[in-house]
Design an enzyme around this catalytic site. Structure first.
Site, short mmCIF file in Angstrom:
data_model
loop_
_atom_site.label_atom_id
_atom_site.label_comp_id
_atom_site.label_asym_id
_atom_site.label_seq_id
_atom_site.Cartn_x
_atom_site.Cartn_y
_atom_site.Cartn_z
N PHE A 133 47.91 37.84 34.76
CA PHE A 133 47.21 39.11 34.68
C PHE A 133 48.21 40.26 34.77
CE2 PHE A 133 44.51 42.58 36.23
CZ PHE A 133 43.48 42.50 35.30
N ASP A 210 47.12 33.65 42.79
CA ASP A 210 46.13 34.68 42.50
C ASP A 210 44.82 33.96 42.22
OD1 ASP A 210 44.41 36.47 41.23
OD2 ASP A 210 46.03 37.59 40.31
N TYR A 235 34.99 41.35 43.79
CA TYR A 235 33.93 41.98 42.99
C TYR A 235 33.53 41.15 41.78
CZ TYR A 235 38.34 43.80 41.06
OH TYR A 235 39.62 43.93 40.60
N LYS A 236 34.15 40.00 41.56
CA LYS A 236 33.78 39.13 40.43
C LYS A 236 32.70 38.15 40.90
CE LYS A 236 38.51 39.47 38.58
NZ LYS A 236 38.28 40.52 37.60
N ARG A 384 35.15 37.30 25.69
CA ARG A 384 35.15 36.48 26.89
C ARG A 384 33.76 36.41 27.49
NH1 ARG A 384 39.06 37.91 31.96
NH2 ARG A 384 37.47 39.53 32.17
#
Length: 412
Positions: A133, A210, A235-236, A384
């Site tokens: 990322f 991560d 928050y995912k 995605r």
């Protein structure tokens, strides 16, 4: 339309889903909107609205500053322990909640690098893959420049991910710390975390994971893996809300050894002493810096309770079923339009999302958003599909893939 892609099949899969009763607990999950972006921002839980109201009126409004002594001060650690137990396979006292993912990455990578260089000045390389990322890559590059060290890049296939063999080829006597994602943000590739961690340790390096795209969707076993460090957002798949605080894991064996670089009053051994010198707290609290966001931790607590109730094994089983169904639908409905599945087809090597590629996917995504079908777009040419196991149904997944087909047909 074949049995594979029929509405009846989606309905039968939903009827057999042991987690289906949880779906109504999410705001908006029973509407016609198709949400394929739960791996960027999860839906809120209905109960979180009540919790936030109660917190504002009773704890914040009623207790005021007394709230710090009555529980808020310890919240980064108590919520950290809840998160570690329910989702990370981490024993107590090793996980703390606070700051953003970027800040926590900086703290832990910098602390790990400095420790390694102190122990062996030859260990001046940070290893990271070229498809990690952006934040991870940017932080690593910045720390390397700041500390006069080097970055060793692992070049990876964007439709696959980092392998144990690639890590073994990259690490060696100069390796200080290796920074990798458990689930690749672009392809959804699920790394062999225990195998890679062992390879890093064989070379004398420290392994930092991560977990942003795996926590809450894929079982994690940090203690069992022998992981040294980890960070992740909430928050995912943990539905903490936009900007909810991230978490850091520091294995107990390293807590007294690592010096975190952002010394703040919340990580002091006695924060209210207000003394002239900094003395780090014992244990995981030393990795805190400033005042944590107590308000923003409230929705996270609700989702952790739900994940604990459902069980991570059941959550993973639903995730595998959803992503496998999405791949089947993509093959049946979209292959003729030139759409390619750019995620691992082996469910054991795939996280909680699926990426579909086509030259028109940027425009497809924009049109879908206008029709209340919400995936996200990632270069190059990737649509995605993030499928949150507890809030996404098979019927919703089918509606979304049919909408992709319709938009592609209109564009052609």
């Amino acid at each position: 339309m074949s049995d594979l892609t029929s509405a009846a099949r989606a309905e039968s899969l939903d009827a057999a889903d042991p987690l289906r009763a949880h779906r109504h607990r999410f705001v908006g999950a029973d509407t016609g909107l198709v949400y394929f972006d739960g791996n960027s921002l999860g839906r809120p839980l209905v109960v979180s609205a009540d919790r936030l109201h109660s917190f504002v009126v009773e704890e914040w409004g009623g207790r005021l500053i007394r709230g710090w002594d009555e529980g808020w001060f310890a919240l980064p650690l108590t919520v950290g322990d809840e998160l570690g137990r329910a989702t990370l396979g981490a024993g107590p006292g090793q996980t703390v909640v606070g700051d953003s993912t970027t800040v926590l990455l900086y703290k832990l990578v910098r602390a790990a690098l400095d420790h390694q260089v102190r122990a062996d000045p030859a260990r001046r390389e940070i290893v990271v893959d070229s498809d990690n990322f952006p934040t991870d890559r940017y932080v690593v590059e910045g720390i390397a420049a700041e500390r006069g060290c080097a970055v060793r890049w692992i070049e990876v296939d964007r439709a696959a991910g980092v392998s144990v063999e690639q890590v073994r080829a990259a690490v060696g006597p100069a390796t200080a710390v290796v920074v990798l994602s458990h689930v690749a943000y672009r392809s959804g590739h699920l790394a062999d975390a225990p195998g890679i961690t062992a390879a890093v340790h064989e070379a004398g390096g420290l392994a930092l994971w991560d977990l942003c795209h795996s926590v809450g969707a894929v079982p994690v076993a940090l203690d069992e893996w022998g992981a040294d460090l980890a960070v992740g957002c909430t928050y995912k798949y943990l539905n903490g809300g936009p900007g909810s605080p991230a978490f850091a894991y520091v294995a107990e064996r390293w807590q007294a050894e690592l010096t975190q670089p952002i010394q703040g009053w919340m990580g002091h051994a006695d924060p209210f002493l207000m003394g002239p010198d900094y003395e780090p707290s014992v244990g995981i609290r030393r990795f805190l810096s400033g005042t944590p966001s107590v308000l923003a931790m409230q929705p996270l607590r609700d989702m952790l309770a739900l994940v604990d109730e459902a069980g991570m094994d059941a959550v993973r089983a639903k995730s595998v079923a959803l992503t496998s169904y999405a791949v089947e639908l993509a093959d049946a409905l979209l292959a003729d339009a030139g759409v390619r599945v750019a995620s691992p087809r082996d469910a054991g090597r795939r996280g909680g999302h699926v990426t579909l590629t086509h030259p028109s996917m940027r425009e497809v995504t924009a049109r879908l958003w206008a029709e209340d079908v919400i995936p996200d777009y990632r270069d190059p040419e990737g649509l995605r599909i993030g499928l949150s196991p507890l809030s996404t149904s098979f019927a919703e997944t089918r509606r979304g893939l049919l909408a992709v087909r319709e938009v592609l047909a209109a564009l052609s």
